[in-house]
Design a protein around this motif. Structure first.
Motif, PDB file in Angstrom:
ATOM      1  N   LYS A 126       0.854  -1.193   0.000  1.00 56.46           N
ATOM      2  CA  LYS A 126       0.000   0.000   0.000  1.00 56.46           C
ATOM      3  C   LYS A 126       0.881   1.231   0.000  1.00 56.46           C
ATOM      4  CE  LYS A 126      -3.090   2.739   2.897  1.00 56.46           C
ATOM      5  NZ  LYS A 126      -3.615   2.974   4.251  1.00 56.46           N
ATOM      6  N   VAL A 127       0.461   2.267  -0.719  1.00 56.59           N
ATOM      7  CA  VAL A 127       1.184   3.536  -0.685  1.00 56.59           C
ATOM      8  C   VAL A 127       0.249   4.649  -1.138  1.00 56.59           C
ATOM      9  CG1 VAL A 127       2.136   3.102  -2.994  1.00 56.59           C
ATOM     10  CG2 VAL A 127       3.193   4.817  -1.557  1.00 56.59           C
ATOM     11  N   ASP A 128       0.297   5.737  -0.405  1.00 53.17           N
ATOM     12  CA  ASP A 128      -0.462   6.929  -0.802  1.00 53.17           C
ATOM     13  C   ASP A 128       0.449   7.966  -1.457  1.00 53.17           C
ATOM     14  OD1 ASP A 128      -3.170   6.245   0.265  1.00 53.17           O
ATOM     15  OD2 ASP A 128      -2.047   6.138   2.148  1.00 53.17           O
ATOM     16  N   PHE A 129       1.658   8.123  -0.897  1.00 50.21           N
ATOM     17  CA  PHE A 129       2.642   9.048  -1.457  1.00 50.21           C
ATOM     18  C   PHE A 129       3.940   8.269  -1.665  1.00 50.21           C
ATOM     19  CE2 PHE A 129      -0.357  11.620   0.919  1.00 50.21           C
ATOM     20  CZ  PHE A 129      -0.681  12.615  -0.004  1.00 50.21           C
ATOM     21  N   LEU A 130       4.343   8.149  -2.939  1.00 46.98           N
ATOM     22  CA  LEU A 130       5.480   7.309  -3.294  1.00 46.98           C
ATOM     23  C   LEU A 130       6.656   8.152  -3.771  1.00 46.98           C
ATOM     24  CD1 LEU A 130       6.756   4.521  -3.914  1.00 46.98           C
ATOM     25  CD2 LEU A 130       5.632   4.619  -6.164  1.00 46.98           C
TER      26      LEU A 130
ATOM     27  N   GLU B  92       2.534  -5.397  -6.486  1.00 46.48           N
ATOM     28  CA  GLU B  92       1.717  -5.900  -5.381  1.00 46.48           C
ATOM     29  C   GLU B  92       0.918  -4.808  -4.673  1.00 46.48           C
ATOM     30  OE1 GLU B  92       3.958  -8.400  -2.752  1.00 46.48           O
ATOM     31  OE2 GLU B  92       4.731  -9.652  -4.395  1.00 46.48           O
ATOM     32  N   LEU B  93       0.995  -3.581  -5.213  1.00 41.94           N
ATOM     33  CA  LEU B  93       0.212  -2.491  -4.620  1.00 41.94           C
ATOM     34  C   LEU B  93      -1.276  -2.752  -4.801  1.00 41.94           C
ATOM     35  CD1 LEU B  93       2.148   0.756  -5.647  1.00 41.94           C
ATOM     36  CD2 LEU B  93       2.022  -0.311  -3.395  1.00 41.94           C
ATOM     37  N   LYS B  94      -2.018  -2.551  -3.722  1.00 44.01           N
ATOM     38  CA  LYS B  94      -3.459  -2.761  -3.767  1.00 44.01           C
ATOM     39  C   LYS B  94      -4.224  -1.474  -4.067  1.00 44.01           C
ATOM     40  CE  LYS B  94      -3.447  -6.754  -0.661  1.00 44.01           C
ATOM     41  NZ  LYS B  94      -2.005  -7.020  -0.802  1.00 44.01           N
ATOM     42  N   ASN B  95      -3.495  -0.385  -4.232  1.00 47.60           N
ATOM     43  CA  ASN B  95      -4.147   0.892  -4.531  1.00 47.60           C
ATOM     44  C   ASN B  95      -3.258   1.725  -5.446  1.00 47.60           C
ATOM     45  OD1 ASN B  95      -2.217   1.386  -2.316  1.00 47.60           O
ATOM     46  ND2 ASN B  95      -3.036   3.461  -2.336  1.00 47.60           N
ATOM     47  N   GLN B  96      -3.836   2.695  -6.092  1.00 45.66           N
ATOM     48  CA  GLN B  96      -3.074   3.635  -6.904  1.00 45.66           C
ATOM     49  C   GLN B  96      -2.605   4.782  -6.022  1.00 45.66           C
ATOM     50  OE1 GLN B  96      -4.960   5.017 -10.483  1.00 45.66           O
ATOM     51  NE2 GLN B  96      -3.672   6.849 -10.623  1.00 45.66           N
ATOM     52  N   PRO B  97      -1.316   5.090  -6.019  1.00 48.65           N
ATOM     53  CA  PRO B  97      -0.829   6.192  -5.177  1.00 48.65           C
ATOM     54  C   PRO B  97      -1.491   7.516  -5.551  1.00 48.65           C
ATOM     55  CG  PRO B  97       0.992   4.866  -6.006  1.00 48.65           C
ATOM     56  CD  PRO B  97      -0.227   4.415  -6.743  1.00 48.65           C
ATOM     57  N   GLU B  98      -1.701   8.352  -4.539  1.00 50.65           N
ATOM     58  CA  GLU B  98      -2.238   9.693  -4.798  1.00 50.65           C
ATOM     59  C   GLU B  98      -1.238  10.539  -5.576  1.00 50.65           C
ATOM     60  OE1 GLU B  98      -3.803  11.716  -1.381  1.00 50.65           O
ATOM     61  OE2 GLU B  98      -4.492   9.837  -0.472  1.00 50.65           O
ATOM     62  N   ARG B  99       0.035  10.439  -5.164  1.00 48.24           N
ATOM     63  CA  ARG B  99       1.086  11.184  -5.860  1.00 48.24           C
ATOM     64  C   ARG B  99       2.357  10.348  -5.897  1.00 48.24           C
ATOM     65  NH1 ARG B  99       1.007  17.530  -4.072  1.00 48.24           N
ATOM     66  NH2 ARG B  99       2.259  17.717  -5.980  1.00 48.24           N
ATOM     67  N   ILE B 100       3.075  10.448  -7.009  1.00 47.68           N
ATOM     68  CA  ILE B 100       4.333   9.733  -7.199  1.00 47.68           C
ATOM     69  C   ILE B 100       5.411  10.747  -7.561  1.00 47.68           C
ATOM     70  CG2 ILE B 100       5.550   7.974  -8.545  1.00 47.68           C
ATOM     71  CD1 ILE B 100       2.786   6.762  -9.194  1.00 47.68           C
TER      72      ILE B 100
END
Length: 456
Positions: free
Chosen positions: A201-205, A410-418
């Motif tokens: 999981k990641v929100d800000f990468l 394996e991320l279960k979500n799309q990051p908000e910002r990369i």
């Protein structure tokens, strides 16, 4: 809780990693590296950060390489009083590298003053051995793969990512969001290290992009290239000199050359690892078997085949020996270290080969030679360069474009910002384009010192 990020290094360049995450009343510095390469970047090493060191509460280290840890003695010198968290191997490697760097700094400043080739009167080291050792009391070892509470509603986790011993990616949970700093991501099929673990999981990468525009050949595919290069050089009566990072890269080259020698694919010639930190790093490999693939029996076989040089007196003897040999010595980008002592006397011998097995940052001596320079400046002197130059990219410790994309699978979500960091502009743009094409994800490429609000 508002959250900001400031890019104090490794933005538009592969060196000087420093990322300041601020929540208003708490500041976390992820990595604390030195700039290498271009002069205008290196000059930044001599100045305090944009934020007073005393205002930084915590430092988190992804791994121990100089471009991720080398500024720590200066951070402490300028007033840092917090803690430095990292895995046990990263702390050990950082101590070794900082001490070695300080030792080189002191010796080069002393030589510059004696030979009067510096414009500074007197020349001073960036930091001293004493200042490097001052960092040690701030370290706190963190076990991998376990969440650690930092304060209320804030925690951190360090997870195995290959690259070198102890290297991890760092996850920070705060304000209900997950911030992921990739550090330097290792190879999927590394001969020494295990495959990188992947975030879920990641929100800000914050994703490295060193080789964001390239694909590496497999390591096993490049071993015959090394075999041929060594044999061609030895047949001419020359020697092979390998600038190498002293952690992981040097050990990998030792394993490969040992195997070639064992199988009688290269001649039985002296093989030397010349590094003040060489013995310390080899001892670390012996103590950290959970972090790498090297068996105990292979480890001792390899060590017996190499002469490990630590004293400068031995360096000065070996550099003048005329018989064919293989020398592995730091630094990996020719920015300093014992390799320069060899090149000072050997660069004009066209029978010799200089073999690069790692990334060469823009502006470094290594990059300039790869781009065709016919001279090299060493200890204030300009030395004609006539050696054969070769580069083998398949031995990089950094993930290539496909491996970087695979790390995200394996991320279960799309990051908000990369944010694409730790890469030169072309590499970052190439990865940015690929993320858009393959995943329809938008990635940003920050510039040095950008201050960005992540959570209002």
């Amino acid at each position: 809780m508002s959250v900001q990020i400031q890019f104090l290094g490794a933005a538009g360049t592969v060196t000087g990693s420093k990322f300041l995450l601020s929540t208003g009343d708490y500041r976390i510095l992820v990595d604390c590296g030195l700039f290498q390469g271009e002069k205008q970047l290196r000059e930044l090493n001599w100045h305090p950060l944009n934020v007073p060191a005393s205002k930084i509460d915590l430092v988190l280290l992804t791994h121990g390489h100089l471009d991720h840890t080398g500024y720590l003695p200066l951070l402490v010198k300028y007033g840092f009083k917090g803690k430095i968290l990292a895995t046990n191997p990263t702390i050990d490697i950082t101590k070794i590298i900082l001490n070695d760097t300080a030792n080189i700094n002191e010796k080069e400043a002393k030589r510059a003053n004696e030979e009067h080739y510096s414009k500074h009167r007197p020349a001073k080291p960036l930091y001293t051995i004493k200042e490097a050792n001052n960092v040690n009391s701030y370290f706190r070892a963190i076990p991998p793969s376990r969440w650690i509470d930092l304060k209320k509603d804030m925690k951190v986790r360090f997870t195995y990512v290959g690259h070198i011993l102890g290297a991890t990616f760092i996850e920070i949970e705060l304000s209900g969001k997950r911030f992921v700093f990739s550090g330097d991501i290792g190879r999927t099929n590394d001969l020494l290290l295990y495959p990188p673990l992947k975030p879920k999981k990641v929100d800000f990468l914050f994703l490295e992009s060193t080789y964001g525009g390239k694909l590496h050949p497999e390591e096993l595919e490049v071993i015959p290239l090394i075999e041929n290069l060594v044999n061609e050089t030895i047949d001419k009566g020359g020697s092979v000199f390998i600038p190498s990072f002293s952690v992981e890269r040097a050990q990998l080259m030792m394993v490969i050359l040992h195997q070639l020698s064992k199988e009688n694919k290269i001649p039985k010639i002296p093989m030397i690892v010349d590094s003040p930190m060489g013995l310390s790093v080899l001892e670390l490999f012996s103590r950290t078997r959970d972090w790498h693939r090297l068996t105990e029996s292979t480890f001792y076989e390899v060590c017996k085949e190499f002469k490990i040089v630590s004293s400068f007196r031995e360096t000065m003897e070996y550099r003048d020996h005329v018989e064919p040999k293989i020398v592995i010595a730091g630094s990996g980008m020719l920015t300093g270290g014992r390799i320069l002592n060899y090149l000072e006397t050997q660069a004009q011998n066209e029978k010799n080969t200089l073999l690069f097995v790692g990334f060469q940052a823009d502006g470094t001596r290594g990059r300039k030679l790869l781009e065709g320079d016919q001279e090299i400046k060493i200890f204030g002197k300009t030395v004609p360069f006539k050696m054969k130059v070769a580069e083998i990219e398949g031995l990089s410790a950094h993930a290539d474009q496909d491996e970087l994309l695979s790390w995200l699978t394996e991320l279960k979500n799309q990051p908000e910002r990369i944010f694409l960091i730790h890469g030169e502009k072309d590499a970052s743009v190439a990865l940015q384009t690929k993320l858009k094409e393959n995943l329809n994800w938008n990635a940003e490429i920050p510039e040095l010192f950008d201050l960005i609000e992540l959570i209002p």
